[in-house]
Write a protein that holds these residues in place. Structure first.
Motif, mmCIF file in Angstrom:
data_model
loop_
_atom_site.group_PDB
_atom_site.id
_atom_site.type_symbol
_atom_site.label_atom_id
_atom_site.label_comp_id
_atom_site.label_asym_id
_atom_site.label_seq_id
_atom_site.Cartn_x
_atom_site.Cartn_y
_atom_site.Cartn_z
ATOM 1 N N CYS A 175 0.833 -1.209 0.000
ATOM 2 C CA CYS A 175 0.000 0.000 0.000
ATOM 3 C C CYS A 175 0.862 1.252 0.000
ATOM 4 O O CYS A 175 0.598 2.212 -0.727
ATOM 5 C CB CYS A 175 -0.920 0.002 1.221
ATOM 6 S SG CYS A 175 -2.228 -1.228 1.173
ATOM 7 N N GLU A 176 1.905 1.251 0.805
ATOM 8 C CA GLU A 176 2.749 2.435 0.946
ATOM 9 C C GLU A 176 3.544 2.746 -0.316
ATOM 10 O O GLU A 176 3.813 3.917 -0.622
ATOM 11 C CB GLU A 176 3.708 2.233 2.122
ATOM 12 C CG GLU A 176 2.998 2.141 3.460
ATOM 13 C CD GLU A 176 3.903 1.687 4.587
ATOM 14 O OE1 GLU A 176 3.474 1.747 5.749
ATOM 15 O OE2 GLU A 176 5.055 1.256 4.314
ATOM 16 N N LEU A 177 3.929 1.700 -1.069
ATOM 17 C CA LEU A 177 4.806 1.887 -2.224
ATOM 18 C C LEU A 177 4.066 1.842 -3.556
ATOM 19 O O LEU A 177 4.704 1.875 -4.619
ATOM 20 C CB LEU A 177 5.901 0.806 -2.224
ATOM 21 C CG LEU A 177 6.884 0.835 -1.048
ATOM 22 C CD1 LEU A 177 7.869 -0.332 -1.152
ATOM 23 C CD2 LEU A 177 7.644 2.153 -1.002
ATOM 24 N N GLN A 178 2.749 1.823 -3.535
ATOM 25 C CA GLN A 178 2.006 1.580 -4.769
ATOM 26 C C GLN A 178 2.215 2.650 -5.829
ATOM 27 O O GLN A 178 2.037 2.394 -7.023
ATOM 28 C CB GLN A 178 0.514 1.413 -4.468
ATOM 29 C CG GLN A 178 -0.151 2.614 -3.821
ATOM 30 C CD GLN A 178 -1.582 2.306 -3.440
ATOM 31 O OE1 GLN A 178 -2.377 1.880 -4.285
ATOM 32 N NE2 GLN A 178 -1.924 2.505 -2.179
ATOM 33 N N ASN A 179 2.624 3.843 -5.465
ATOM 34 C CA ASN A 179 2.861 4.901 -6.446
ATOM 35 C C ASN A 179 4.338 5.249 -6.593
ATOM 36 O O ASN A 179 4.687 6.305 -7.130
ATOM 37 C CB ASN A 179 2.077 6.156 -6.052
ATOM 38 C CG ASN A 179 0.580 5.920 -6.040
ATOM 39 O OD1 ASN A 179 0.035 5.320 -6.968
ATOM 40 N ND2 ASN A 179 -0.085 6.362 -4.985
ATOM 41 N N SER A 180 5.200 4.363 -6.129
ATOM 42 C CA SER A 180 6.637 4.661 -6.091
ATOM 43 C C SER A 180 7.418 4.099 -7.278
ATOM 44 O O SER A 180 8.563 4.492 -7.513
ATOM 45 C CB SER A 180 7.245 4.084 -4.807
ATOM 46 O OG SER A 180 7.267 2.663 -4.870
ATOM 47 N N GLY A 181 6.827 3.159 -8.001
ATOM 48 C CA GLY A 181 7.550 2.443 -9.039
ATOM 49 C C GLY A 181 8.184 1.163 -8.526
ATOM 50 O O GLY A 181 8.656 0.333 -9.319
ATOM 51 N N VAL A 182 8.224 0.993 -7.197
ATOM 52 C CA VAL A 182 8.777 -0.218 -6.591
ATOM 53 C C VAL A 182 7.632 -1.177 -6.292
ATOM 54 O O VAL A 182 6.673 -0.816 -5.606
ATOM 55 C CB VAL A 182 9.546 0.106 -5.301
ATOM 56 C CG1 VAL A 182 10.053 -1.180 -4.651
ATOM 57 C CG2 VAL A 182 10.703 1.053 -5.592
ATOM 58 N N GLN A 183 7.725 -2.394 -6.800
ATOM 59 C CA GLN A 183 6.687 -3.398 -6.593
ATOM 60 C C GLN A 183 7.074 -4.345 -5.456
ATOM 61 O O GLN A 183 8.233 -4.742 -5.347
ATOM 62 C CB GLN A 183 6.471 -4.215 -7.864
ATOM 63 C CG GLN A 183 5.993 -3.409 -9.055
ATOM 64 C CD GLN A 183 5.725 -4.294 -10.255
ATOM 65 O OE1 GLN A 183 4.862 -5.170 -10.230
ATOM 66 N NE2 GLN A 183 6.472 -4.072 -11.323
ATOM 67 N N VAL A 184 6.089 -4.688 -4.627
ATOM 68 C CA VAL A 184 6.290 -5.656 -3.557
ATOM 69 C C VAL A 184 5.556 -6.934 -3.928
ATOM 70 O O VAL A 184 4.376 -6.899 -4.290
ATOM 71 C CB VAL A 184 5.779 -5.116 -2.206
ATOM 72 C CG1 VAL A 184 5.974 -6.164 -1.104
ATOM 73 C CG2 VAL A 184 6.495 -3.822 -1.840
ATOM 74 N N HIS A 185 6.251 -8.048 -3.840
ATOM 75 C CA HIS A 185 5.670 -9.351 -4.150
ATOM 76 C C HIS A 185 5.719 -10.202 -2.881
ATOM 77 O O HIS A 185 6.768 -10.306 -2.238
ATOM 78 C CB HIS A 185 6.451 -10.049 -5.255
ATOM 79 C CG HIS A 185 6.701 -9.195 -6.454
ATOM 80 N ND1 HIS A 185 5.863 -9.175 -7.547
ATOM 81 C CD2 HIS A 185 7.704 -8.320 -6.726
ATOM 82 C CE1 HIS A 185 6.343 -8.331 -8.444
ATOM 83 N NE2 HIS A 185 7.452 -7.796 -7.971
ATOM 84 N N LEU A 186 4.604 -10.816 -2.539
ATOM 85 C CA LEU A 186 4.509 -11.660 -1.355
ATOM 86 C C LEU A 186 4.425 -13.111 -1.800
ATOM 87 O O LEU A 186 3.446 -13.534 -2.416
ATOM 88 C CB LEU A 186 3.282 -11.267 -0.527
ATOM 89 C CG LEU A 186 3.029 -12.017 0.770
ATOM 90 C CD1 LEU A 186 4.233 -11.941 1.711
ATOM 91 C CD2 LEU A 186 1.799 -11.443 1.468
ATOM 92 N N LEU A 187 5.476 -13.870 -1.522
ATOM 93 C CA LEU A 187 5.556 -15.261 -1.968
ATOM 94 C C LEU A 187 5.129 -16.199 -0.853
ATOM 95 O O LEU A 187 5.662 -16.144 0.259
ATOM 96 C CB LEU A 187 6.987 -15.580 -2.410
ATOM 97 C CG LEU A 187 7.272 -17.016 -2.856
ATOM 98 C CD1 LEU A 187 6.443 -17.386 -4.079
ATOM 99 C CD2 LEU A 187 8.762 -17.202 -3.138
ATOM 100 N N HIS A 188 4.164 -17.082 -1.167
ATOM 101 C CA HIS A 188 3.683 -18.101 -0.221
ATOM 102 C C HIS A 188 4.034 -19.482 -0.770
ATOM 103 O O HIS A 188 3.225 -20.130 -1.435
ATOM 104 C CB HIS A 188 2.169 -17.994 -0.039
ATOM 105 C CG HIS A 188 1.698 -16.736 0.614
ATOM 106 N ND1 HIS A 188 1.690 -16.568 1.979
ATOM 107 C CD2 HIS A 188 1.210 -15.592 0.085
ATOM 108 C CE1 HIS A 188 1.209 -15.376 2.272
ATOM 109 N NE2 HIS A 188 0.922 -14.765 1.143
#
Length: 281
Positions: A175-188
């Protein structure tokens, strides 16, 4: 072969074995530069030698240290930046198994140890490398949770707690980085065939559930980083747990999980259960 990662800097913690080693070998073949960490120096050196044998041109930086040590992680981040350039993908993969016993038999130190590596190691890696990603206005953070970060399981309250924590941290970060160009991926990951289950209590579990190869989940992860997938669920029993966590009432899900896992769990502590004051150490 995809050119998306070519000549980019890929950071991988826990690269001395299992999934971390598979990630390192695969990314090396994609023409990347690698920053590799593991607590086990011998395992890390073995990974480096494998990469040299298979991809001699790969440029690497490596350090062996505890990922929960923020100062050492920052030193590692600075070294990687100096020698390789700014990170493009950071895979916070390092982790340890839990104690494989019911919550009432665990000492507080069991929780502290697992949280220190599995959760604070992720926080440490993210904090150290995020400024590099933000300076480029692009890049990827991959935080490794587990299917045990989707549903609670018996004999794993310490491990589940750490992986649920990774999930919560990562979803907030998205949520915090959604407009930053940096993507967060959550691997399960589901049941991946690695050597994480070293204890006697984990051997029956490992033999029964850890069936998907590290190479298989690596191929899937690389594809989904490039696609921009946020939640990545893959491996033995992963889809079953994910769908159960989304659509099955918790009370029923608990019964289903217990029914499935009781065959690999020592039943004696459950037969003798007496919840009373003072049973928690």
């Amino acid at each position: 072969m995809t050119q998306y990662f070519s000549n980019k800097v890929i950071i991988i913690t826990g690269a001395g074995s299992g999934m971390g080693r598979a990630y390192a070998l695969a990314f090396a073949k994609l023409g990347t530069k690698l920053g590799l960490n593991d607590f086990n120096l011998a395992g890390l050196d073995e990974t480096i030698q494998l990469i040299k044998d298979q991809t001699p041109s790969c440029h690497m930086v490596s350090q062996a240290f505890d990922v929960s040590d923020q100062n050492k992680m920052q030193t590692f981040a600075n070294l990687c930046q100096q020698k390789l350039g700014n990170a493009f993908v950071v895979i916070n993969n390092a982790g340890v198994e839990g104690a494989h016993m019911p919550a009432w038999q665990m000492d507080l130190s069991n929780y502290e140890h697992v949280m220190k590596i599995n959760f604070f190691g992720v926080v440490s890696g993210t904090r150290a490398f995020l400024p590099q990603l933000l300076s480029e206005h692009t890049g990827h953070i991959v935080n490794v949770s587990s299917i045990f970060g989707l549903a609670g399981t018996p004999n794993h309250s310490d491990y589940c707690a750490s992986k649920f924590a990774v999930r919560g941290y990562s979803e907030a970060l998205m949520c915090e980085l959604q407009n930053s160009g940096v993507q967060v991926h959550l691997l399960h990951p589901g049941g991946i065939d690695t050597n994480i289950a070293k204890s006697t209590g984990g051997q029956a579990f490992s033999k029964h559930y850890l069936k998907t190869s590290p190479e298989e989940i690596t191929e899937y992860l690389i594809k989904h980083i490039e696609k921009g997938s946020t939640r990545i669920v893959y491996g033995n029993d992963s889809m079953k747990i994910w769908l159960g966590s989304k659509f099955v009432p918790l009370k029923i899900l608990n019964k289903l999980i217990w029914s499935d896992m009781k065959k690999v769990i020592d039943q004696k502590p459950y037969n003798l259960i007496k919840l009373k004051k003072g049973m928690f150490k």
